[in-house]
Structures are given as structure tokens and as C-alpha cells.
Design an enzyme around this catalytic site. Structure first.
Site, PDB file in Angstrom:
ATOM      1  N   CYS A 136     -43.701 -11.779  29.473  1.00 43.25           N
ATOM      2  CA  CYS A 136     -44.859 -12.162  30.281  1.00 43.25           C
ATOM      3  C   CYS A 136     -44.373 -12.260  31.720  1.00 43.25           C
ATOM      4  O   CYS A 136     -43.330 -12.858  31.989  1.00 43.25           O
ATOM      5  CB  CYS A 136     -45.377 -13.509  29.790  1.00 43.25           C
ATOM      6  SG  CYS A 136     -46.361 -14.368  31.012  1.00 43.25           S
ATOM      7  N   ASP A 157     -25.768  -9.842 -10.716  1.00 44.68           N
ATOM      8  CA  ASP A 157     -26.938  -9.003 -10.511  1.00 44.68           C
ATOM      9  C   ASP A 157     -26.458  -7.555 -10.392  1.00 44.68           C
ATOM     10  O   ASP A 157     -26.302  -7.027  -9.294  1.00 44.68           O
ATOM     11  CB  ASP A 157     -27.654  -9.461  -9.237  1.00 44.68           C
ATOM     12  CG  ASP A 157     -29.131  -9.201  -9.313  1.00 44.68           C
ATOM     13  OD1 ASP A 157     -29.589  -8.702 -10.356  1.00 44.68           O
ATOM     14  OD2 ASP A 157     -29.827  -9.494  -8.326  1.00 44.68           O
ATOM     15  N   LYS A 196     -32.288 -19.045 -14.712  1.00 43.64           N
ATOM     16  CA  LYS A 196     -32.417 -18.280 -13.470  1.00 43.64           C
ATOM     17  C   LYS A 196     -32.474 -19.202 -12.246  1.00 43.64           C
ATOM     18  O   LYS A 196     -33.023 -20.302 -12.311  1.00 43.64           O
ATOM     19  CB  LYS A 196     -33.698 -17.420 -13.506  1.00 43.64           C
ATOM     20  CG  LYS A 196     -33.766 -16.437 -14.655  1.00 43.64           C
ATOM     21  CD  LYS A 196     -32.692 -15.378 -14.587  1.00 43.64           C
ATOM     22  CE  LYS A 196     -32.988 -14.214 -13.698  1.00 43.64           C
ATOM     23  NZ  LYS A 196     -33.913 -13.227 -14.175  1.00 43.64           N
ATOM     24  N   ASP A 231       0.822  -1.226   0.000  1.00 40.12           N
ATOM     25  CA  ASP A 231       0.000   0.000   0.000  1.00 40.12           C
ATOM     26  C   ASP A 231       0.849   1.266   0.000  1.00 40.12           C
ATOM     27  O   ASP A 231       0.617   2.197  -0.762  1.00 40.12           O
ATOM     28  CB  ASP A 231      -0.882   0.048   1.262  1.00 40.12           C
ATOM     29  CG  ASP A 231      -2.005  -0.952   1.185  1.00 40.12           C
ATOM     30  OD1 ASP A 231      -2.057  -1.710   0.202  1.00 40.12           O
ATOM     31  OD2 ASP A 231      -2.834  -0.966   2.117  1.00 40.12           O
ATOM     32  N   ALA A 232       1.851   1.268   0.894  1.00 33.66           N
ATOM     33  CA  ALA A 232       2.630   2.494   1.081  1.00 33.66           C
ATOM     34  C   ALA A 232       3.379   2.848  -0.205  1.00 33.66           C
ATOM     35  O   ALA A 232       3.480   4.027  -0.579  1.00 33.66           O
ATOM     36  CB  ALA A 232       3.613   2.304   2.229  1.00 33.66           C
ATOM     37  N   TYR A 271       2.468   2.026  -3.293  1.00 34.20           N
ATOM     38  CA  TYR A 271       1.487   2.522  -4.261  1.00 34.20           C
ATOM     39  C   TYR A 271       1.198   3.998  -3.973  1.00 34.20           C
ATOM     40  O   TYR A 271       1.182   4.841  -4.865  1.00 34.20           O
ATOM     41  CB  TYR A 271       0.187   1.708  -4.190  1.00 34.20           C
ATOM     42  CG  TYR A 271      -0.845   2.189  -5.197  1.00 34.20           C
ATOM     43  CD1 TYR A 271      -0.877   1.649  -6.482  1.00 34.20           C
ATOM     44  CD2 TYR A 271      -1.741   3.205  -4.877  1.00 34.20           C
ATOM     45  CE1 TYR A 271      -1.792   2.103  -7.421  1.00 34.20           C
ATOM     46  CE2 TYR A 271      -2.655   3.664  -5.811  1.00 34.20           C
ATOM     47  CZ  TYR A 271      -2.682   3.107  -7.078  1.00 34.20           C
ATOM     48  OH  TYR A 271      -3.579   3.568  -8.008  1.00 34.20           O
ATOM     49  N   GLU A 297     -20.842  -6.144 -16.725  1.00 34.76           N
ATOM     50  CA  GLU A 297     -21.732  -5.750 -15.631  1.00 34.76           C
ATOM     51  C   GLU A 297     -20.938  -4.966 -14.584  1.00 34.76           C
ATOM     52  O   GLU A 297     -19.877  -5.426 -14.145  1.00 34.76           O
ATOM     53  CB  GLU A 297     -22.279  -7.046 -15.015  1.00 34.76           C
ATOM     54  CG  GLU A 297     -23.584  -6.914 -14.321  1.00 34.76           C
ATOM     55  CD  GLU A 297     -24.794  -7.100 -15.253  1.00 34.76           C
ATOM     56  OE1 GLU A 297     -24.637  -7.155 -16.497  1.00 34.76           O
ATOM     57  OE2 GLU A 297     -25.902  -7.158 -14.716  1.00 34.76           O
ATOM     58  N   TYR A 318     -18.274  -9.483 -20.175  1.00 33.20           N
ATOM     59  CA  TYR A 318     -18.821 -10.745 -20.676  1.00 33.20           C
ATOM     60  C   TYR A 318     -19.100 -10.776 -22.171  1.00 33.20           C
ATOM     61  O   TYR A 318     -19.509 -11.801 -22.699  1.00 33.20           O
ATOM     62  CB  TYR A 318     -20.075 -11.161 -19.912  1.00 33.20           C
ATOM     63  CG  TYR A 318     -21.216 -10.154 -19.877  1.00 33.20           C
ATOM     64  CD1 TYR A 318     -21.869  -9.755 -21.035  1.00 33.20           C
ATOM     65  CD2 TYR A 318     -21.650  -9.637 -18.665  1.00 33.20           C
ATOM     66  CE1 TYR A 318     -22.918  -8.853 -20.992  1.00 33.20           C
ATOM     67  CE2 TYR A 318     -22.700  -8.737 -18.607  1.00 33.20           C
ATOM     68  CZ  TYR A 318     -23.329  -8.353 -19.778  1.00 33.20           C
ATOM     69  OH  TYR A 318     -24.357  -7.469 -19.738  1.00 33.20           O
ATOM     70  N   CYS A 344     -50.477 -11.473  28.542  1.00 32.46           N
ATOM     71  CA  CYS A 344     -49.924 -12.669  27.881  1.00 32.46           C
ATOM     72  C   CYS A 344     -51.042 -13.441  27.166  1.00 32.46           C
ATOM     73  O   CYS A 344     -52.092 -13.707  27.772  1.00 32.46           O
ATOM     74  CB  CYS A 344     -49.259 -13.542  28.930  1.00 32.46           C
ATOM     75  SG  CYS A 344     -48.728 -15.132  28.272  1.00 32.46           S
ATOM     76  N   LYS A 397     -24.525 -15.184 -13.799  1.00 36.43           N
ATOM     77  CA  LYS A 397     -25.203 -13.958 -14.234  1.00 36.43           C
ATOM     78  C   LYS A 397     -25.183 -12.987 -13.058  1.00 36.43           C
ATOM     79  O   LYS A 397     -25.884 -13.172 -12.072  1.00 36.43           O
ATOM     80  CB  LYS A 397     -26.633 -14.274 -14.659  1.00 36.43           C
ATOM     81  CG  LYS A 397     -27.345 -13.092 -15.247  1.00 36.43           C
ATOM     82  CD  LYS A 397     -28.647 -13.511 -15.888  1.00 36.43           C
ATOM     83  CE  LYS A 397     -29.305 -12.317 -16.540  1.00 36.43           C
ATOM     84  NZ  LYS A 397     -29.589 -11.238 -15.586  1.00 36.43           N
ATOM     85  N   GLU A 417     -21.253 -18.812 -17.556  1.00 36.99           N
ATOM     86  CA  GLU A 417     -20.795 -17.759 -16.626  1.00 36.99           C
ATOM     87  C   GLU A 417     -21.913 -17.438 -15.653  1.00 36.99           C
ATOM     88  O   GLU A 417     -23.080 -17.453 -16.049  1.00 36.99           O
ATOM     89  CB  GLU A 417     -20.543 -16.428 -17.361  1.00 36.99           C
ATOM     90  CG  GLU A 417     -19.484 -16.445 -18.377  1.00 36.99           C
ATOM     91  CD  GLU A 417     -19.751 -15.419 -19.475  1.00 36.99           C
ATOM     92  OE1 GLU A 417     -20.440 -14.404 -19.222  1.00 36.99           O
ATOM     93  OE2 GLU A 417     -19.300 -15.660 -20.599  1.00 36.99           O
ATOM     94  N   CYS A 463     -51.380 -16.937  29.378  1.00 38.67           N
ATOM     95  CA  CYS A 463     -51.813 -17.030  30.785  1.00 38.67           C
ATOM     96  C   CYS A 463     -52.479 -15.756  31.290  1.00 38.67           C
ATOM     97  O   CYS A 463     -52.874 -15.676  32.445  1.00 38.67           O
ATOM     98  CB  CYS A 463     -50.626 -17.360  31.681  1.00 38.67           C
ATOM     99  SG  CYS A 463     -49.475 -15.988  31.841  1.00 38.67           S
ATOM    100  N   CYS A 470     -47.338 -19.480  33.742  1.00 35.56           N
ATOM    101  CA  CYS A 470     -47.695 -19.379  32.322  1.00 35.56           C
ATOM    102  C   CYS A 470     -47.423 -20.718  31.631  1.00 35.56           C
ATOM    103  O   CYS A 470     -46.293 -21.224  31.656  1.00 35.56           O
ATOM    104  CB  CYS A 470     -46.867 -18.264  31.681  1.00 35.56           C
ATOM    105  SG  CYS A 470     -47.083 -18.194  29.898  1.00 35.56           S
ATOM    106  N   SER A 476     -30.685  -8.257 -24.728  1.00 33.08           N
ATOM    107  CA  SER A 476     -31.059  -8.840 -23.442  1.00 33.08           C
ATOM    108  C   SER A 476     -31.097 -10.354 -23.627  1.00 33.08           C
ATOM    109  O   SER A 476     -30.818 -10.849 -24.720  1.00 33.08           O
ATOM    110  CB  SER A 476     -32.404  -8.298 -22.984  1.00 33.08           C
ATOM    111  OG  SER A 476     -33.334  -8.506 -24.008  1.00 33.08           O
ATOM    112  N   LEU A 477     -31.445 -11.066 -22.600  1.00 36.54           N
ATOM    113  CA  LEU A 477     -31.376 -12.532 -22.659  1.00 36.54           C
ATOM    114  C   LEU A 477     -32.742 -13.151 -22.416  1.00 36.54           C
ATOM    115  O   LEU A 477     -33.511 -12.665 -21.584  1.00 36.54           O
ATOM    116  CB  LEU A 477     -30.433 -13.035 -21.563  1.00 36.54           C
ATOM    117  CG  LEU A 477     -28.954 -12.785 -21.772  1.00 36.54           C
ATOM    118  CD1 LEU A 477     -28.200 -12.986 -20.466  1.00 36.54           C
ATOM    119  CD2 LEU A 477     -28.405 -13.736 -22.827  1.00 36.54           C
TER     120      LEU A 477
END
Ligand code: 5U1
Length: 696
Positions: free
Chosen positions: A447, A138, A335, A53-54, A56, A194, A246, A429, A136, A134, A432, A453, A102-103
């Protein structure tokens, strides 16, 4: 590389960067682009960070610094240009030169067989068809246009012919290359895929929304859509979106591979993320097998999927098959059963638990969701009802993923009828008729009837008979309910007065079962003090606390007389639990029950007086790691401590054994390296059982 881009206003980097002439800085800026792009690709696309990280951050600051000093070096593909730009007033429209399709959907095996048959017939072949499979995702379909390797446009699908230009937002998605890797890309390339929000990012976004009293997103798809449609791309940049490609859109000036799977491999070389689960299979059998595998894996994936896409792998065959309306004849989405469905809340029942806790339970118009029919779902407590703002008569969304208990996820407020009824907690209750009380600082209403009870009595007896308690084999919930309803018992002490005559009167109770039940009740008389204490059902006294009480007091008579100060000196017992224990033993009714049980012959071996260092695992140090399926890690630690073990946070040469659940990581590796004993969950439960602690 930190997920958060470094601040552009960080002055410290400036001081460290030697700014010299334009020529040197141009060369250095190009070098930094390449290094940062590669690091970005390794981190976001390959999930395999190549730079700390450092480092980068240092390179990023250095580039930022050069761009500030030499604005002419700032280009649109610079890795610094992902943090969002000036807000737009609206999105412009873009025309898709190649329509975004679309599919068609398949919902079962018959639909898949029909699809495969249609493909074979149109291709006029009896050969087994090769399919690329593959998950799908969402998310939101987008098109990315590259000219001479540079991202020049990102657009939504829209109606398939016209979408919206969301380039500014697309640039902020870290796994989308601003510049293609390698040199062999076509002059014009349109990649489709996607944009989605991983489950973890979605959860943290909603945690933040709750903290800020803002409206939560209903699912990762909506969150991704909402994030992509921001006019202010800085907001998009703050959301952790990802992209997975895709399909190919426009391409000019270069031949592409002749199989879909090879096109995906090519995309991957150019720096795009493709789905790691993608696979090529043969025939519809292969498709159905893949579907099954992914259905089982679905909940473990880090992103939501709603099905599997199957595509004829051979591009020449795809071309011969062509399209019908807006969907290709060569692809289909199989699906999964929906994990969310709408239904009507028809009523609310209030159930009474062992400690009198009143739980509101939603009675639903039965609905098929996540593969089962759901007709009720817990609403937990009144605070949850308030949070959901749910009323009787509302249309509600039920969510059920995998084996998880179905939950009422939200209310569809737009569908609320005028007649919807506000849900109120009962004042008495339902079983009871005692008063229902709710302490100020508690979410739960209870209760006040105690063992008067019937519901609490039944639950208390079920608990008493359960495996970790008196372990009465054959005394299931249904039998307990009958015994109480028939007034054959009213407390658990009464179990020991049951005889053949009374038990045989129960419904569906054959002679042999009645004999077995009475024998099991007799056997249960031989127990341990810890199990007996647990079986009494004192609030907050679980298996570990019961074991600690046994270790401390050795004898029930000493425990019954213990004062508050003594109780809080017991391991794991705080002031609240101490007070519950005091209350329990001061109640004459409970004293009577305990006396009755002891008179009935319940007994346990005299617990030897043991100092802490005489407990069975004293002198031993354990470490607990990974996910245990049958208990929490804290519970496991509690058991170990109750047996005298020390529980440490890290593995060292001093560790006696490591309890390793699933997905154990570096601690497991270290224990293996050091040759330390490793217990999986089953071996751990066995160890507990050898020392008299029964779990599960
Ligand atoms: N994985 C995947 N999702 N998806 C969606 N592939 C895929 N292909 C699509 C769509 C709409 O369309 C192609 C068949 C062009």
C-alpha cells in the site's frame, strides 16, 4: 560409504586390482561380499558406519572388477547388484501364501480400552496383557522372501492375497539385506515391513523436482510408492528409500521365538532394520503412555509416522485370538490426528502490514487438522498463489504438523468447480484506498499510503510499543486498535499526549489499568538511542542495525543528516538499507513525528564516543553454534559484532566464549576440552541485556 554407488564405468579401479586365477578371485570375491555386506549393514541398518567412504569405494571397485573379469562369479546377492537392472515392461503378479493383513484402527482412548477388553475377554484372562509397540510408518507394506538366506523375491501387498513382483526395485534399497547375516536362518523366511522415504530424502527429491520444473510429490508416502512402482529400477535406486521390518510371513524349517519382540530381535541379527523406538509395555495403560511419548516425539523423528501399532506380544496368544476378516484381533493401529485435511477455500482477505506489505490470507471453511480448528492460512504473496494455482472455491489440502503454522499445501484440482474464481491482487488498499504498488523485483505488493493508512499506522504503533522497541507495558494490540479507531492517536508521538480522561473512555479499561498504562508510557520516555531508532520502524532496520547506527553516530542529529556514503560505511548497512534510512529521514511527516517524540520528553543517556576497541566486547572472540530457539545464528552474530566482538567460525584457544544452542556438536566438545566459557541461549540473552540489547 558414499550414499551414491560408485560408477560402474570407473576405469581407475581396474588398474589397481591384480587379476590372477579363478580360484584366488573366487575366495577374494566371497571375502569382499562379506566385508561389503557388513559395511552396508553397519551404515544403513545400524546407522553406525564401520568403514570410511573411500575404503568402501575401493572394496566395491575391487569386487566390480573381479566380476567383470570373471562373470561366473557374479551372483544375485552381490553388493554390486543394487544399482538397478534392465527396465521391465510390467510387474508380474505374486500370490501371498500367507495373506498380508491390514490393521483395525483406534482413534481415541475409548477405542484402545475396547480393544484391550476384547483381547482379555477372548483370552478369558484377567492378567495384564503384554503389548509390543512400534511406530506406524507411513510407507508401503512389502514382503521379502529369502530362500537359503538369499533374497529371491520382493512384493507389494496388493490386495493382501495378490501383489506385484518388485524384486528388482527392492534390491536397490540399501537397508534390505540381499543375503541374511549369520548362519542360523531358516531355509524359507518371509519378512514383512514398510519401505519408506525419510523426511530429508523426500525434501531433497522435491527440491530437485522444483529445479527441473517437474511435479512435486505430495508426501513421503506417495514418493515411496511412486519410487517402488518404477519399471526402471535405476530410478528406484536413485531415491533414498529405507526398509523397516515388523512381522513374519512364511517360515519353514526352523522354530521362531515365542514373542513378537524376540522375533524382531532375531530379524535384527539377520541384518534387518527394526524400529529403534519399539518397546514392550504392560496393559492398555502402558500403550497409552507410549502413544503419548511418541506423539510428542513425532516431529523429531526422521521419518513420517501416522500412529502406533500395538500387538499382543505373546505369539501363542496371537494364535488363539486369530483374525476377523483381514485384520488380526491381536493388533491395532492407534492413529494420530491427521496432519493433512481437505477443506474449501471460501475467500481471500488482504491484510496490510506495518510497511504496507499486502498479504493475501486464505479464508477457509473451518477444518480440524493436527489437533486444532483452522479457519485461515497465509498465502504469503501473489507468486505463491500462482505457484499453488489456487482459486476461490477450490478444495485445498491444509497441512499442520506440531506447532507449525498451518499452511495451504496444495489444491485438489480434480475437485475444482466451474465457478472457481481466479485470485487477483487488489489495485487499492482495502483500508485507506491508496494505490497498491509492486516493484518489479519484489514479490510483495505494498500500500502506498504510508502512515495515512490506518492499518499501517496501527501496525507501526504496535511495533513502537513492543518489548524490543519502547517497551510500553500494557499497550497491547487491542488497545492500539481502539486508540486508532477512536481517533485518540494517529501517530506514536500522540501516545505521549494521552491523558486519564481519554484512556478511561476505552472499552474494558478500568481506572487502575488506565493509570498503569499512562505510567508505562511515561516510563518509556527513558530509553536508549538504539531502541528509539528501532522503534521508528524504518524498513530493514532491526535491533542489530539500530545498535550499529547508535555505535556509529552516537547522536540522532548526526544520523538524520548523514548522507548515503556515510550510511554505507556503517557496519551491516548496505546500499538498500542506506536508501531506506535516507528516505525515512527525508520524509517531512517522519521528521515531524521525531520532533514530536523528542519534545514529548523521550531521552537517552548520551552515548559515549567509543572507538571500535572501546565497545564492551571489543578484543573478545566468540563462536556461535547449535540451534538457537529465539533467534537465528546470524542474528546472534550481528548482536555480538554490534557490541564490538569478533565472531569466529571455529573454536580455538583464542576463543573467549562459545554461544551454544541445542544440538551443538563438535564445537561444544572442543570448547569443553579447552575450558572455554559456554553460554546457553538464556545466558547469551542475559549478556545482551547487560549491554542494553533486549531480545525477544
Ligand atoms: N509397525 C507396524 N506397522 N504395521 C503394519 N507393524 C505392523 N503390522 C502390520 C501392519 C499392516 O500388520 C501386522 C499386524 C501383521
Amino acid at each position: 560409504m558414499s550414499q551414491d554407488q560408485p560408477s560402474l564405468f570407473d576405469e581407475s579401479a581396474k588398474e589397481n586390482t591384480p587379476i590372477t586365477g579363478l580360484a584366488e578371485n573366487t575366495a577374494r570375491a566371497i571375502e569382499l561380499h562379506d566385508q561389503l555386506n557388513q559395511a552396508n549393514y553397519a551404515y544403513y541398518v545400524l546407522d553406525n558406519p564401520s568403514l570410511p567412504d573411500a575404503e568402501y569405494d575401493r572394496l566395491f571397485h575391487e569386487l566390480k572388477n573381479i566380476e567383470t573379469q570373471f562373470p561366473q562369479l557374479l551372483s544375485s546377492d552381490s553388493p554390486t547388484q543394487r544399482v538397478g537392472a534392465t527396465p521391465l515392461s510390467q510387474f508380474e503378479q505374486v500370490t501371498h501364501e500367507v495373506a498380508m493383513l491390514s490393521l483395525d484402527n483406534a482413534f481415541n482412548e475409548d477405542d484402545m480400552n475396547d480393544f484391550n477388553r476384547r483381547v482379555s475377554e477372548r483370552l478369558n484372562t484377567t492378567d495384564v496383557i503384554e503389548y509390543a509397540c512400534e511406530p506406524k510408518l507411513d510407507g508401503i507394506a512389502v514382503s521379502l522372501l529369502y530362500e537359503n538366506g538369499l533374497l529371491v523375491r520382493g512384493a507389494t501387498r496388493g490386495d493382501g492375497s495378490t501383489g506385484e513382483n518388485i524384486t528388482q526395485n527392492i534390491r536397490t534399497v540399501a537397508s534390505i539385506p540381499l543375503k541374511l547375516l549369520g548362519a542360523d536362518h531358516p531355509p524359507v523366511l518371509e519378512v514383512r515391513g514398510e519401505v519408506y522415504m525419510p523426511k530429508r530424502s523426500f525434501e531433497s527429491l522435491n527440491v530437485l523436482a522444483r529445479e527441473n520444473d517437474e511435479r512435486e510429490f505430495v508426501n513421503p508416502r506417495n514418493a515411496a510408492a511412486g519410487s517402488l512402482r518404477q519399471l526402471d529400477s535405476k530410478i528406484t535406486a536413485s531415491r533414498r528409500l529405507e526398509f523397516c521390518c515388523y512381522s513374519l510371513g512364511r517360515v519353514e524349517g526352523r522354530d521362531m521365538p515365542i514373542k513378537h519382540s524376540e522375533i524382531l530381535a532375531q530379524f535384527s541379527h539377520w541384518g534387518f532394520k527394526t524400529n529403534a523406538e519399539s518397546k514392550v509395555v504392560q496393559g492398555v495403560e502402558g500403550c497409552l503412555g507410549y502413544y503419548q511419548q511418541l506423539a510428542e516425539k513425532r516431529n523429531q523423528l526422521s521419518y513420517e509416522i501416522d500412529g502406533i501399532v500395538f500387538k499382543v506380544n505373546d505369539i501363542a496368544q496371537q494364535q488363539r485370538l486369530g483374525f476377523v476378516s483381514r485384520a488380526p484381533r491381536w493388533a491395532i493401529a492407534h492413529k494420530f490426528p491427521a496432519q493433512e485435511e481437505m477443506t474449501i477455500l471460501e475467500g481471500v482477505d488482504f491484510q496490510v502490514g506495518r510497511t504496507g506489505a499486502i498479504t493475501p490470507v486464505a479464508r477457509l471453511k473451518p477444518v480440524f487438522v493436527g489437533g486444532v480448528t483452522v479457519s485461515n492460512a497465509t498465502l504469503h504473496n501473489m507468486d505463491e498463489i500462482k505457484r499453488l494455482d489456487v482459486r476461490i472455491g477450490d478444495t485445498v489440502v491444509i497441512h499442520r504438523a506440531g506447532d507449525v503454522i498451518p499452511k495451504l499445501a496444495r489444491v485438489v484440482l480434480e475437485r475444482r468447480p466451474h465457478s472457481a474464481v481466479v485470485i487477483e491482487m487488489l489495485s487499492r488498499c482495502p483500508v485507506c484506498d491508496s494505490h497498491i504498488e509492486r516493484l518489479e523485483d519484489e514479490a510483495i505488493a505494498r500500500c502506498s499510503g504510508g502512515l495515512v493508512c490506518g492499518a499501517q499506522r496501527k501496525e507501526a504503533i504496535k511495533h513502537f510499543a513492543s518489548r524490543k522497541a519502547m517497551d510500553i507495558d500494557g499497550l497491547g494490540d487491542k488497545i492500539v486498535e481502539q486508540l486508532v479507531d477512536e481517533n485518540l492517536i494517529s501517530s506514536f508521538a500522540d501516545l505521549y499526549s494521552l491523558d486519564m480522561e481519554s484512556v478511561a473512555t476505552l472499552e474494558r479499561m478500568a481506572q487502575k489499568s488506565a493509570q498503569n498504562l499512562l505510567a508505562a508510557i511515561e516510563d518509556s520516555k527513558k530509553t536508549t538511542l538504539a531502541k528509539f531508532l528501532y522503534s521508528l520502524g524504518i524498513r530493514e532496520v532491526g535491533v542489530t542495525t539500530a545498535q550499529n547506527l547508535q555505535n556509529h553516530f552516537l547522536d540522532i542529529r548526526t544520523l538524520v543528516k548523514a548522507d548515503f556514503e556515510t550510511l554505507i560505511s556503517v557496519q551491516d548497512v548496505g546500499p538498500i538499507v542506506a536508501q531506506y534510512i535516507l528516505n525515512f529521514f527525508s520524509e517531512p511527516h517522519n521528521q515531524e513525528v521525531i520532533d514530536g517524540l523528542l519534545q514529548a520528553g523521550i531521552h537517552w543517556p548520551q552515548v559515549e564516543v567509543k572507538t571500535a576497541d572501546q565497545l564492551p566486547l571489543a578484543t573478545q572472540t566468540f563462536v556461535v553454534t547449535g540451534t538457537l530457539n529465539l533467534m537465528g545464528r546470524d542474528e546472534a552474530k550481528g548482536y555480538l559484532q554490534a557490541l564490538g566482538a569478533k565472531v569466529a567460525g571455529s573454536v580455538s584457544a583464542k576463543t573467549h566464549a562459545l554461544v551454544a544452542g541445542e544440538k551443538a556438536g563438535s564445537k561444544l566438545k572442543k570448547a569443553q576440552d579447552l575450558g572455554i566459557d559456554i553460554l546457553d541461549e538464556a545466558a547469551f540473552i542475559q549478556l545482551l541485556s547487560e549491554h542494553g540489547i533486549e531480545h525477544g
